[in-house]
Scaffold this motif. Structure first.
Motif, mmCIF file in Angstrom:
data_model
loop_
_atom_site.group_PDB
_atom_site.id
_atom_site.type_symbol
_atom_site.label_atom_id
_atom_site.label_comp_id
_atom_site.label_asym_id
_atom_site.label_seq_id
_atom_site.Cartn_x
_atom_site.Cartn_y
_atom_site.Cartn_z
ATOM 1 N N VAL A 191 -1.372 10.850 3.011
ATOM 2 C CA VAL A 191 -1.361 10.611 1.566
ATOM 3 C C VAL A 191 -0.259 9.610 1.218
ATOM 4 O O VAL A 191 0.887 9.749 1.661
ATOM 5 C CB VAL A 191 -1.145 11.930 0.805
ATOM 6 C CG1 VAL A 191 -0.992 11.672 -0.692
ATOM 7 C CG2 VAL A 191 -2.299 12.882 1.060
ATOM 8 N N ARG A 192 -0.605 8.627 0.408
ATOM 9 C CA ARG A 192 0.407 7.668 -0.043
ATOM 10 C C ARG A 192 1.369 8.380 -0.999
ATOM 11 O O ARG A 192 0.943 9.089 -1.915
ATOM 12 C CB ARG A 192 -0.254 6.487 -0.750
ATOM 13 C CG ARG A 192 0.707 5.326 -1.026
ATOM 14 C CD ARG A 192 -0.007 4.206 -1.783
ATOM 15 N NE ARG A 192 -1.107 3.669 -1.013
ATOM 16 C CZ ARG A 192 -0.980 2.728 -0.074
ATOM 17 N NH1 ARG A 192 0.217 2.229 0.202
ATOM 18 N NH2 ARG A 192 -2.052 2.279 0.578
ATOM 19 N N ASN A 193 2.651 8.201 -0.778
ATOM 20 C CA ASN A 193 3.663 8.885 -1.585
ATOM 21 C C ASN A 193 3.521 8.555 -3.070
ATOM 22 O O ASN A 193 3.201 7.423 -3.451
ATOM 23 C CB ASN A 193 5.066 8.485 -1.113
ATOM 24 C CG ASN A 193 5.404 9.053 0.245
ATOM 25 O OD1 ASN A 193 4.912 10.113 0.634
ATOM 26 N ND2 ASN A 193 6.242 8.363 0.999
ATOM 27 N N ASN A 194 3.742 9.588 -3.893
ATOM 28 C CA ASN A 194 3.762 9.456 -5.359
ATOM 29 C C ASN A 194 2.404 9.060 -5.953
ATOM 30 O O ASN A 194 2.344 8.482 -7.045
ATOM 31 C CB ASN A 194 4.822 8.432 -5.802
ATOM 32 C CG ASN A 194 6.208 8.793 -5.325
ATOM 33 O OD1 ASN A 194 6.633 9.941 -5.445
ATOM 34 N ND2 ASN A 194 6.923 7.810 -4.782
ATOM 35 N N THR B 263 -2.999 6.356 3.522
ATOM 36 C CA THR B 263 -2.409 5.189 4.161
ATOM 37 C C THR B 263 -1.816 5.564 5.521
ATOM 38 O O THR B 263 -1.510 6.743 5.765
ATOM 39 C CB THR B 263 -1.295 4.588 3.279
ATOM 40 O OG1 THR B 263 -0.717 3.469 3.929
ATOM 41 C CG2 THR B 263 -0.206 5.621 3.020
ATOM 42 N N LEU B 264 -1.653 4.542 6.362
ATOM 43 C CA LEU B 264 -0.964 4.712 7.646
ATOM 44 C C LEU B 264 0.512 4.351 7.548
ATOM 45 O O LEU B 264 1.246 4.447 8.537
ATOM 46 C CB LEU B 264 -1.634 3.843 8.722
ATOM 47 C CG LEU B 264 -3.052 4.254 9.144
ATOM 48 C CD1 LEU B 264 -3.642 3.213 10.087
ATOM 49 C CD2 LEU B 264 -3.032 5.633 9.817
ATOM 50 N N ALA C 11 6.420 4.055 8.947
ATOM 51 C CA ALA C 11 7.811 4.160 8.496
ATOM 52 C C ALA C 11 8.674 4.943 9.477
ATOM 53 O O ALA C 11 9.888 4.706 9.578
ATOM 54 C CB ALA C 11 7.866 4.812 7.114
ATOM 55 N N VAL C 12 8.057 5.865 10.204
ATOM 56 C CA VAL C 12 8.812 6.660 11.170
ATOM 57 C C VAL C 12 9.465 5.761 12.210
ATOM 58 O O VAL C 12 10.598 5.990 12.652
ATOM 59 C CB VAL C 12 7.896 7.693 11.856
ATOM 60 C CG1 VAL C 12 8.608 8.360 13.024
ATOM 61 C CG2 VAL C 12 7.446 8.735 10.847
ATOM 62 N N PHE C 13 8.770 4.698 12.590
ATOM 63 C CA PHE C 13 9.272 3.821 13.643
ATOM 64 C C PHE C 13 9.946 2.556 13.108
ATOM 65 O O PHE C 13 10.675 1.885 13.835
ATOM 66 C CB PHE C 13 8.118 3.421 14.574
ATOM 67 C CG PHE C 13 7.417 4.598 15.186
ATOM 68 C CD1 PHE C 13 7.970 5.257 16.282
ATOM 69 C CD2 PHE C 13 6.222 5.068 14.666
ATOM 70 C CE1 PHE C 13 7.338 6.348 16.841
ATOM 71 C CE2 PHE C 13 5.573 6.156 15.234
ATOM 72 C CZ PHE C 13 6.136 6.790 16.319
ATOM 73 N N GLN C 14 9.712 2.243 11.832
ATOM 74 C CA GLN C 14 10.258 1.012 11.280
ATOM 75 C C GLN C 14 11.457 1.236 10.368
ATOM 76 O O GLN C 14 12.296 0.343 10.220
ATOM 77 C CB GLN C 14 9.160 0.269 10.499
ATOM 78 C CG GLN C 14 8.001 -0.181 11.368
ATOM 79 C CD GLN C 14 6.875 -0.794 10.550
ATOM 80 O OE1 GLN C 14 6.938 -0.842 9.318
ATOM 81 N NE2 GLN C 14 5.832 -1.270 11.218
ATOM 82 N N VAL D 14 4.844 13.635 -0.478
ATOM 83 C CA VAL D 14 3.967 14.482 0.328
ATOM 84 C C VAL D 14 3.664 13.863 1.680
ATOM 85 O O VAL D 14 3.753 14.510 2.716
ATOM 86 C CB VAL D 14 2.656 14.777 -0.441
ATOM 87 C CG1 VAL D 14 1.709 15.595 0.428
ATOM 88 C CG2 VAL D 14 2.965 15.514 -1.736
ATOM 89 N N GLY D 15 3.281 12.595 1.689
ATOM 90 C CA GLY D 15 2.910 11.955 2.948
ATOM 91 C C GLY D 15 4.046 11.936 3.942
ATOM 92 O O GLY D 15 3.854 12.249 5.138
ATOM 93 N N SER D 16 5.244 11.594 3.486
ATOM 94 C CA SER D 16 6.388 11.481 4.391
ATOM 95 C C SER D 16 6.764 12.824 5.003
ATOM 96 O O SER D 16 7.032 12.920 6.203
ATOM 97 C CB SER D 16 7.588 10.890 3.644
ATOM 98 O OG SER D 16 7.320 9.572 3.226
ATOM 99 N N ILE D 17 6.786 13.878 4.187
ATOM 100 C CA ILE D 17 7.232 15.164 4.733
ATOM 101 C C ILE D 17 6.215 15.729 5.719
ATOM 102 O O ILE D 17 6.591 16.381 6.705
ATOM 103 C CB ILE D 17 7.529 16.186 3.610
ATOM 104 C CG1 ILE D 17 6.268 16.555 2.837
ATOM 105 C CG2 ILE D 17 8.599 15.681 2.679
ATOM 106 C CD1 ILE D 17 6.484 17.680 1.831
ATOM 107 N N PHE D 18 4.934 15.454 5.491
ATOM 108 C CA PHE D 18 3.955 16.013 6.419
ATOM 109 C C PHE D 18 3.801 15.172 7.683
ATOM 110 O O PHE D 18 3.229 15.647 8.660
ATOM 111 C CB PHE D 18 2.622 16.242 5.718
ATOM 112 C CG PHE D 18 2.604 17.506 4.913
ATOM 113 C CD1 PHE D 18 2.572 18.738 5.545
ATOM 114 C CD2 PHE D 18 2.679 17.474 3.541
ATOM 115 C CE1 PHE D 18 2.584 19.917 4.815
ATOM 116 C CE2 PHE D 18 2.703 18.645 2.796
ATOM 117 C CZ PHE D 18 2.659 19.876 3.439
#
Length: 562
Positions: free
Chosen positions: A317-320, A332-333, A338-341, A521-525
């Motif tokens: 899920v795209r944040n916000n 979105t991917l 973002a985890v690696f960048q 949501v997307g980032s935490i999951f």
């Protein structure tokens, strides 16, 4: 290795573990009754006069009792079903029934929050379908906590009761039947006494785990009626001193149940032993019974897999962007990229991996030595060492964190004259203390199944002690030891209760970052997917090593600090 070596090792471990495991408990009790240069019971008087504090204590006890009842209602029928009935998909369902054990507490609580809270998927969907208010359909406060507890803890009852049923001697049942006993009489006179030790042991384990639960009350309860969460809120609002009496009371309840559980384990082994052969499960008749059985398996599998499915779905899920829709519409991917960048996104993962690795190595070495000593029945103080080694497991994460804050807020013998509060060292120390019982219980069980005559024979042939350990002992205990260390690694990665009280900016772990970014949501999951993936990987490796799932400290199974 002779008895003198193990006696020296037992005494040394007893001193070290006593200082670091029992010492903080005693220091906190001491500090809770000290006021300046004098002594006082005012904190305890305030506790027992506070309606909020007593309400929180009763809330913790009540939800724990409710969790035990719910877990028994679900776990026992499932254990009997898997043990007695052969139906399509039985093997698949049996594997999925222990899946909740691999769900990290914080991640599991969050996905249930996004599914069943007032703004969750299912209340919104039911509101759209029925017109009822989503608030009235949501699992909030007590019901939300109970829902999370039941899903994550019923496997304790299921696995222990199933293990007891698998050891059941069916010749006893056949003999009773041949003597004219009916099914009801056999159930109450034979089945119930034989499985009751496992059931009571599982109930105690569920109760103790629920009392120590932090993640579910932290996210679902907005009234503060759970003692594990109230300790944190009191510490933040009124300081450490005000929270100490609350921590001591919760510690006392948890330790009493640990002592009871430790005593009951011996009774269970005695009463559930069996020499007979278990009867094979009875197949379901062809036709409609098999159709309904297969349908039930599909439905049950869907329910069990639902949280994991949504963890993966929400990670895209795209944040916000997810606001009032029933389901997210924008995916979105970028969250994974973002985890690696993004260094800020990657840093909590690195911190958690480094701390988990260090804790795994430390607990692996000390736990192995402790397990070797506890397995020798000729060692004095063995039971005391066992109780001390298991002590951190009985303490909720917030209580353990508060103890360490009290002990390490000033130079002491515990810290070699250093103040550790506010440094990066206190959090891994808490992790190591929390995880040590996992390795201790697993290696103790492994050593108890080792035949000492093998080592004696090797010594008689001139092999040196180190050679005996490396060539004979280690290969036999390695599966259980490695399995426990894998479990330590995974549980440490997702530990939340201690982390939120002890972390500093330089060692912020994954769990705290999830809490800080809960609206993204997307980032935490994405973090959730990483934690679940590591947990499943560890479970697979553990099964390959031991032929069974990872073990828990108190009943040879796995408990995560909920």
């Amino acid at each position: 290795m002779n008895r003198r070596f193990f006696l020296t090792l037992t005494i040394g471990l007893g001193i070290v573990l006593g200082v670091y495991f029992a010492g903080p408990v005693l220091v906190m009790i001491f500090e809770s009754v000290r006021d300046g240069d004098g002594w006082t019971l005012s904190r305890y008087v305030d506790f027992f006069q506070s309606r909020r504090a007593l309400g929180a204590l009763w809330g913790s006890v009540f939800v724990s009792i409710s969790t035990v009842i719910a877990c028994i209602a679900i776990g026992v029928p499932l254990a009997v079903l898997i043990h007695r009935i052969d139906f399509p998909g039985r093997t698949v369902l049996a594997s999925l029934l222990v899946l909740p054990l691999s769900l990290p507490p914080l991640v599991g609580t969050l996905v249930f929050f996004y599914l069943f809270s007032e703004t969750g998927v299912f209340p919104r969907a039911l509101e759209a379908a029925t017109g009822m208010n989503a608030k009235n359909l949501a699992a909030q406060n007590y019901w939300g906590v109970l829902l999370v507890h039941t899903y994550t803890m019923y496997p304790f009852v299921y696995t222990l009761v199933l293990a007891s049923l698998q050891r059941l001697d069916d010749s006893i049942l056949e003999a009773a039947g041949s003597l004219g006993a009916g099914r009801i009489r056999i159930f109450f006179k034979i089945w119930t006494p034989l499985i009751s030790p496992a059931l009571v042991g599982a109930s105690l384990l569920v109760f103790m785990t629920s009392m120590a639960s932090f993640s579910a009350p932290y996210f679902f309860d907005d009234t503060g009626l759970y003692l594990s969460v109230l300790i944190l809120r009191t510490k933040i609002s009124a300081g450490t001193s005000a929270a100490m009496a609350q921590a001591v009371v919760l510690s006392a309840v948890s330790i009493l149940f640990l002592i009871f559980l430790q005593r009951y384990r011996g009774v269970e082994r005695l009463r559930s032993a069996s020499k007979g052969v278990a009867r094979p499960p009875r197949p379901v008749r062809p036709g409609w019974p098999r159709f309904f059985a297969a349908s039930a398996v599909i439905l049950g599998s869907a329910v069990l897999l639902l949280p994991d499915f949504f963890i993966i779905l929400l990670s895209f899920v795209r944040n916000n962007t997810w606001t009032v829709e029933i389901l997210p519409s924008d995916y979105t991917l970028e969250n994974y990229a973002a985890v690696f960048q993004d260094a800020d996104t990657w840093r909590p993962i690195v911190n958690s991996l480094v701390m988990a690795t260090a804790v795994t190595v430390c607990t692996g070495i000390v736990g192995l030595a402790t397990g070797a000593c506890l397995a020798r029945k000729d060692m004095p103080f063995r039971k005391s060492l066992d109780l001390i080694a298991m002590l951190p497991w009985a303490l909720p994460g917030t209580v353990l964190a508060l103890q360490l804050i009290v002990v390490f807020s000033q130079p002491s013998v515990f810290s070699f004259g250093q103040v550790l509060v506010g440094t990066i060292w206190l959090l891994p120390i808490a992790y190591a203390m929390r995880m040590m019982p996992i390795v201790v219980r697993s290696t103790t069980a492994a050593f108890q199944h080792f035949d000492p005559t093998l080592a004696e024979a090797a010594a008689g042939l001139g092999e040196k002690p180190w050679g005996i350990f490396r060539k004979i002992v280690l290969p036999m205990i390695l599966p259980s030891w490695a399995s426990a260390m894998l479990l330590v690694f995974v549980v440490t990665l997702g530990e939340f209760a201690s982390s939120i009280m002890l972390y500093v900016y330089d060692n912020i772990p994954i769990s705290v970052r999830i809490d800080q970014q809960r609206i993204d949501v997307g980032s935490i999951f994405v973090y959730g997917v990483i934690l679940v993936g590591l947990a499943v990987f560890a479970a697979v490796i553990s099964r390959r090593l031991t032929g069974a799932s990872a073990v828990i400290p108190d009943e040879n199974s796995s408990r995560q600090g909920r």
